[in-house]
Scaffold this motif. Structure first.
Motif, PDB file in Angstrom:
ATOM      1  N   GLN A 140       0.810  -1.300  -0.088  1.00 38.68           N
ATOM      2  CA  GLN A 140       0.179   0.050  -0.178  1.00 38.68           C
ATOM      3  C   GLN A 140       0.739   1.286  -0.061  1.00 38.68           C
ATOM      4  O   GLN A 140       0.881   1.946   1.033  1.00 38.68           O
ATOM      5  N   PRO A 141       1.395   1.679  -1.243  1.00 36.57           N
ATOM      6  CA  PRO A 141       2.454   2.653  -1.202  1.00 36.57           C
ATOM      7  C   PRO A 141       1.609   4.245  -0.942  1.00 36.57           C
ATOM      8  O   PRO A 141       2.475   5.013  -0.310  1.00 36.57           O
ATOM      9  N   ASP A 142       0.490   4.319  -1.004  1.00 39.24           N
ATOM     10  CA  ASP A 142      -0.322   5.480  -0.891  1.00 39.24           C
ATOM     11  C   ASP A 142      -0.447   5.659   0.791  1.00 39.24           C
ATOM     12  O   ASP A 142      -0.841   6.777   1.134  1.00 39.24           O
ATOM     13  N   THR A 143      -0.177   4.945   1.694  1.00 39.10           N
ATOM     14  CA  THR A 143      -0.236   4.814   3.006  1.00 39.10           C
ATOM     15  C   THR A 143       1.007   5.481   3.555  1.00 39.10           C
ATOM     16  O   THR A 143       1.204   5.805   4.958  1.00 39.10           O
ATOM     17  N   GLY A 144       2.015   5.742   2.899  1.00 43.71           N
ATOM     18  CA  GLY A 144       3.458   6.266   3.163  1.00 43.71           C
ATOM     19  C   GLY A 144       3.855   6.936   2.255  1.00 43.71           C
ATOM     20  O   GLY A 144       3.507   7.574   1.128  1.00 43.71           O
ATOM     21  N   ARG A 145       5.215   6.972   2.250  1.00 39.79           N
ATOM     22  CA  ARG A 145       6.141   7.690   1.126  1.00 39.79           C
ATOM     23  C   ARG A 145       7.241   6.772   0.637  1.00 39.79           C
ATOM     24  O   ARG A 145       8.229   6.283   0.959  1.00 39.79           O
TER      25      ARG A 145
ATOM     26  N   ASP B 259       9.850   4.727  -1.688  1.00 40.55           N
ATOM     27  CA  ASP B 259      11.019   5.340  -2.280  1.00 40.55           C
ATOM     28  C   ASP B 259      11.659   4.113  -3.239  1.00 40.55           C
ATOM     29  O   ASP B 259      10.940   3.192  -3.399  1.00 40.55           O
ATOM     30  N   GLY B 260      12.792   4.081  -3.659  1.00 37.49           N
ATOM     31  CA  GLY B 260      13.412   2.993  -4.329  1.00 37.49           C
ATOM     32  C   GLY B 260      13.588   1.751  -3.644  1.00 37.49           C
ATOM     33  O   GLY B 260      13.472   0.521  -4.317  1.00 37.49           O
ATOM     34  N   ASP B 261      13.556   1.753  -2.414  1.00 41.36           N
ATOM     35  CA  ASP B 261      13.893   0.336  -1.660  1.00 41.36           C
ATOM     36  C   ASP B 261      13.000   0.250  -0.263  1.00 41.36           C
ATOM     37  O   ASP B 261      13.255  -0.502   0.629  1.00 41.36           O
ATOM     38  N   THR B 262      11.929   0.961  -0.231  1.00 44.09           N
ATOM     39  CA  THR B 262      10.950   0.768   0.847  1.00 44.09           C
ATOM     40  C   THR B 262       9.573   0.979   0.366  1.00 44.09           C
ATOM     41  O   THR B 262       9.181   1.902  -0.817  1.00 44.09           O
ATOM     42  N   VAL B 263       8.606   0.330   0.927  1.00 40.94           N
ATOM     43  CA  VAL B 263       7.154   0.508   0.595  1.00 40.94           C
ATOM     44  C   VAL B 263       6.399   0.173   1.872  1.00 40.94           C
ATOM     45  O   VAL B 263       6.898  -0.691   2.847  1.00 40.94           O
ATOM     46  N   ARG B 264       5.141   0.408   1.995  1.00 44.61           N
ATOM     47  CA  ARG B 264       4.283   0.149   3.263  1.00 44.61           C
ATOM     48  C   ARG B 264       3.501  -1.111   3.045  1.00 44.61           C
ATOM     49  O   ARG B 264       3.286  -1.324   1.627  1.00 44.61           O
ATOM     50  N   PHE B 265       3.498  -2.047   3.802  1.00 52.11           N
ATOM     51  CA  PHE B 265       2.646  -3.323   3.469  1.00 52.11           C
ATOM     52  C   PHE B 265       2.020  -3.460   4.680  1.00 52.11           C
ATOM     53  O   PHE B 265       2.111  -3.456   6.012  1.00 52.11           O
ATOM     54  N   ALA B 266       0.667  -3.989   4.438  1.00 49.72           N
ATOM     55  CA  ALA B 266      -0.439  -4.502   5.381  1.00 49.72           C
ATOM     56  C   ALA B 266      -0.285  -5.918   5.459  1.00 49.72           C
ATOM     57  O   ALA B 266      -1.067  -6.493   4.616  1.00 49.72           O
ATOM     58  N   PRO B 267       0.299  -6.515   6.477  1.00 50.66           N
ATOM     59  CA  PRO B 267       0.359  -8.015   6.655  1.00 50.66           C
ATOM     60  C   PRO B 267      -1.055  -8.469   6.996  1.00 50.66           C
ATOM     61  O   PRO B 267      -1.940  -7.966   7.804  1.00 50.66           O
ATOM     62  N   ASP B 268      -1.542  -9.644   6.472  1.00 49.63           N
ATOM     63  CA  ASP B 268      -2.708 -10.244   7.017  1.00 49.63           C
ATOM     64  C   ASP B 268      -2.796 -10.759   8.366  1.00 49.63           C
ATOM     65  O   ASP B 268      -3.855 -10.704   9.017  1.00 49.63           O
TER      66      ASP B 268
ATOM     67  N   ILE C  41       3.604  -1.174  13.664  1.00 45.72           N
ATOM     68  CA  ILE C  41       2.285  -1.346  12.969  1.00 45.72           C
ATOM     69  C   ILE C  41       1.557  -0.022  12.930  1.00 45.72           C
ATOM     70  O   ILE C  41       1.413   0.319  14.240  1.00 45.72           O
ATOM     71  N   ASN C  42       1.084   0.623  12.026  1.00 44.23           N
ATOM     72  CA  ASN C  42       0.559   1.849  12.146  1.00 44.23           C
ATOM     73  C   ASN C  42      -0.956   1.551  12.519  1.00 44.23           C
ATOM     74  O   ASN C  42      -1.608   0.659  11.994  1.00 44.23           O
TER      75      ASN C  42
END
Length: 130
Positions: A11-16, A18-27, A44-45
């Motif tokens: 879910q990249p729209d929940t954060g910022r 970049d080339g080596d980072t992304v936000r992820f919502a684990p099940d 965890i947010n």
């Protein structure tokens, strides 16, 4: 050393991203807490259930560090995740066995479903073919 398989949604729209980072919502966010820790615990947010991931073996320039290289790295990251103007999040999974000093899982990233017979929380030995 085996890696823990953690399924969820990128879910990249929940954060910022970049080339080596992304936000992820684990099940199952509890899987993040069983990873080896070298510093802070995972964060965890509370609002959206996401955590920032660090990519294993990739160290891209920070956002806006040097243009256009940093923005190109971010754009490529989103393309590889399958993110477009109309697709704002994608399903996938990560393989991780540790948290960085800031509590972010260091991961190998995969879009789509895990291989047949693999389930959330399984211990996976990573092979070169994968």
């Amino acid at each position: 050393m085996p890696f823990t398989l953690i399924q969820g949604t990128f879910q990249p729209d929940t954060g910022r991203p970049d080339g080596d980072t992304v936000r992820f919502a684990p099940d199952d966010s509890m899987l993040v807490f069983i990873l080896n820790r070298r510093g802070r615990p995972p964060k965890i947010n509370e609002n959206n259930g996401t955590i920032s991931l660090r990519y294993e073996g990739i160290d891209a320039m920070e956002t806006k560090a040097r243009m256009p290289e940093s923005s190109d790295a971010t754009a490529k990251n989103l393309i590889l995740l399958g993110i477009t103007e109309t697709v704002r999040e994608t399903r996938g999974y990560v393989l991780s066995n540790q948290l960085d000093p800031n509590g972010r899982p260091i991961c190998f990233i995969f879009t789509g479903d895990p291989e047949s017979g693999e389930n959330d929380g399984d211990s996976i030995f990573l092979t070169p073919e994968r």
